[in-house]
Design a protein around this motif. Structure first.
Motif, short mmCIF file in Angstrom:
data_model
loop_
_atom_site.label_atom_id
_atom_site.label_comp_id
_atom_site.label_asym_id
_atom_site.label_seq_id
_atom_site.Cartn_x
_atom_site.Cartn_y
_atom_site.Cartn_z
N UNK A 16 6.73 30.63 -24.41
CA UNK A 16 6.68 29.37 -23.41
C UNK A 16 4.75 29.53 -22.48
N UNK A 17 4.76 29.97 -22.58
CA UNK A 17 3.05 29.89 -21.70
C UNK A 17 1.90 30.88 -22.18
N UNK A 18 2.30 31.68 -23.43
CA UNK A 18 0.98 31.55 -24.54
C UNK A 18 0.79 33.06 -24.73
N UNK A 19 0.83 34.17 -23.90
CA UNK A 19 0.85 35.27 -24.15
C UNK A 19 2.26 35.76 -25.52
N UNK A 20 2.84 35.87 -25.91
CA UNK A 20 3.81 36.22 -26.39
C UNK A 20 2.70 35.34 -28.59
N UNK A 21 2.15 34.04 -28.20
CA UNK A 21 1.39 33.71 -28.83
C UNK A 21 0.52 34.02 -29.79
N UNK A 22 -0.29 34.63 -28.52
CA UNK A 22 -1.66 35.56 -28.46
C UNK A 22 -1.38 36.51 -29.27
N UNK A 23 0.36 37.48 -28.78
CA UNK A 23 0.62 38.68 -29.63
C UNK A 23 0.51 38.29 -30.85
N UNK A 24 1.24 37.29 -31.73
CA UNK A 24 1.48 37.30 -32.89
C UNK A 24 0.01 37.09 -33.62
N UNK A 76 8.91 41.90 -44.13
CA UNK A 76 9.22 42.33 -43.19
C UNK A 76 9.31 41.38 -41.84
N UNK A 77 9.40 41.81 -40.79
CA UNK A 77 10.03 40.61 -40.02
C UNK A 77 9.28 41.38 -38.02
N UNK A 78 8.38 40.59 -37.49
CA UNK A 78 8.39 41.29 -36.11
C UNK A 78 8.52 39.94 -35.60
N UNK A 79 9.50 40.91 -34.65
CA UNK A 79 10.18 39.65 -33.63
C UNK A 79 9.98 39.72 -32.24
N UNK A 80 8.72 37.87 -31.55
CA UNK A 80 8.57 38.29 -30.65
C UNK A 80 9.25 36.89 -29.56
N UNK A 81 9.33 37.81 -28.21
CA UNK A 81 9.98 36.87 -26.86
C UNK A 81 9.31 37.59 -25.64
N UNK A 82 9.39 36.78 -24.99
CA UNK A 82 9.06 37.67 -23.42
C UNK A 82 10.40 37.70 -22.98
N UNK A 83 10.46 38.47 -21.90
CA UNK A 83 11.01 38.95 -21.75
C UNK A 83 11.84 38.21 -20.53
N UNK A 116 8.21 42.27 -30.44
CA UNK A 116 6.95 42.71 -29.70
C UNK A 116 7.57 42.02 -28.17
N UNK A 117 6.89 41.94 -27.35
CA UNK A 117 7.57 41.62 -25.66
C UNK A 117 6.43 41.09 -24.93
N UNK A 118 6.71 39.79 -24.08
CA UNK A 118 5.56 40.12 -22.74
C UNK A 118 6.71 39.90 -21.36
N UNK A 119 5.88 40.47 -20.24
CA UNK A 119 6.25 40.04 -19.00
C UNK A 119 5.32 40.18 -17.84
N UNK A 120 5.61 39.37 -17.05
CA UNK A 120 4.71 39.21 -15.51
C UNK A 120 4.35 40.35 -14.79
N UNK A 171 -0.25 39.14 -15.41
CA UNK A 171 -0.47 39.22 -14.01
C UNK A 171 0.05 38.15 -13.32
N UNK A 172 0.51 37.00 -14.21
CA UNK A 172 1.19 35.54 -13.93
C UNK A 172 1.36 35.50 -14.93
N UNK A 173 2.21 34.30 -15.08
CA UNK A 173 2.89 33.57 -15.49
C UNK A 173 2.15 32.65 -16.90
N UNK A 174 0.81 32.14 -16.17
CA UNK A 174 -0.24 31.60 -17.20
C UNK A 174 -1.87 32.33 -17.34
#
Length: 201
Positions: A16-24, A76-83, A116-120, A171-174
């Motif tokens: 949604x805010x780019x963190x997961x896309x960067x991790x990918x 193989x599959x790597x699945x990513x989502x924000x928490x 893989x995941x991300x949270x603020x 540190x923040x959603x952005x």
């Protein structure tokens, strides 16, 4: 899988805010360190509570949308989502809920998977979110790969990183810049799943 094409790790995510896309991207770098296999980055479309609206067939930005055939054919599959409250985001869950035909035919059995995941916030449910992605993949018969502690960044990190899968503490959603430890763990996860996928192909 078509024998004439190179096997690939599907890196499938919602961001949604780019963190997961960067991790990918960093997971893909890890995959691409291994010869004989490649990374394929795909995203899922957003969902809306308004049933009259729909996403365009081609996203306005970022990776193409994933098809069920691309999921079926992956090595193989790597699945990513924000928490979101300790669970995967609705768009990713919506996509997974459409995979019953793959489950009935056993298309994903014995293929390696990771998350893989991300949270603020530090306790924003990263590990629980990884579990929420793990559960349907285990029902598909996939083999879940975490991150072993030979990756010393798991010990030194003051941001994201778990033995259940790579994570990012924003540190923040952005904010979507990864720490060096988070980058290294993403790449280690990509490299590990690539090597395992080649063993199981």
């Amino acid at each position: 899988m078509n024998a004439s094409t190179m096997p690939y790790v599907l890196i499938l995510f919602y961001s949604r805010h780019g963190s997961i896309a960067e991790m990918a991207k960093h997971i893909a770098r890890g995959v691409n360190k291994v010869s004989g296999i490649e990374a394929k980055i795909r995203q899922v479309a957003n969902v809306s509570s308004n049933t009259e609206t729909s996403e365009p067939a081609i996203p306005e930005q970022g990776a193409p949308y994933c098809t069920l055939d691309e999921l079926s054919d992956c090595a193989g599959l790597a699945l990513g989502s924000p928490s979101y409250f300790g669970s995967m985001a609705a768009p990713l869950k919506h996509f997974i809920d459409q995979t019953s035909t793959l489950w009935m035919t056993g298309q994903l059995i014995d293929k390696p998977a990771c998350g893989f995941t991300s949270a603020s916030t530090m306790h924003g449910g990263q590990e629980q979110c990884l579990y929420s992605m793990m559960t349907p993949l285990i029902h598909h018969g996939m083999i879940w790969l975490g991150l072993p502690y030979k990756n010393k960044e798991l010990i030194s990190t003051t941001g994201g990183g778990t033995p259940y899968g790579a994570s990012h503490l924003a540190s923040s959603t952005q904010e979507n810049s990864l720490t060096k430890e988070e980058q290294a763990l993403c790449e280690a996860q990509g490299e590990r799943i690539a090597r395992m996928a080649l063993k199981l192909v």
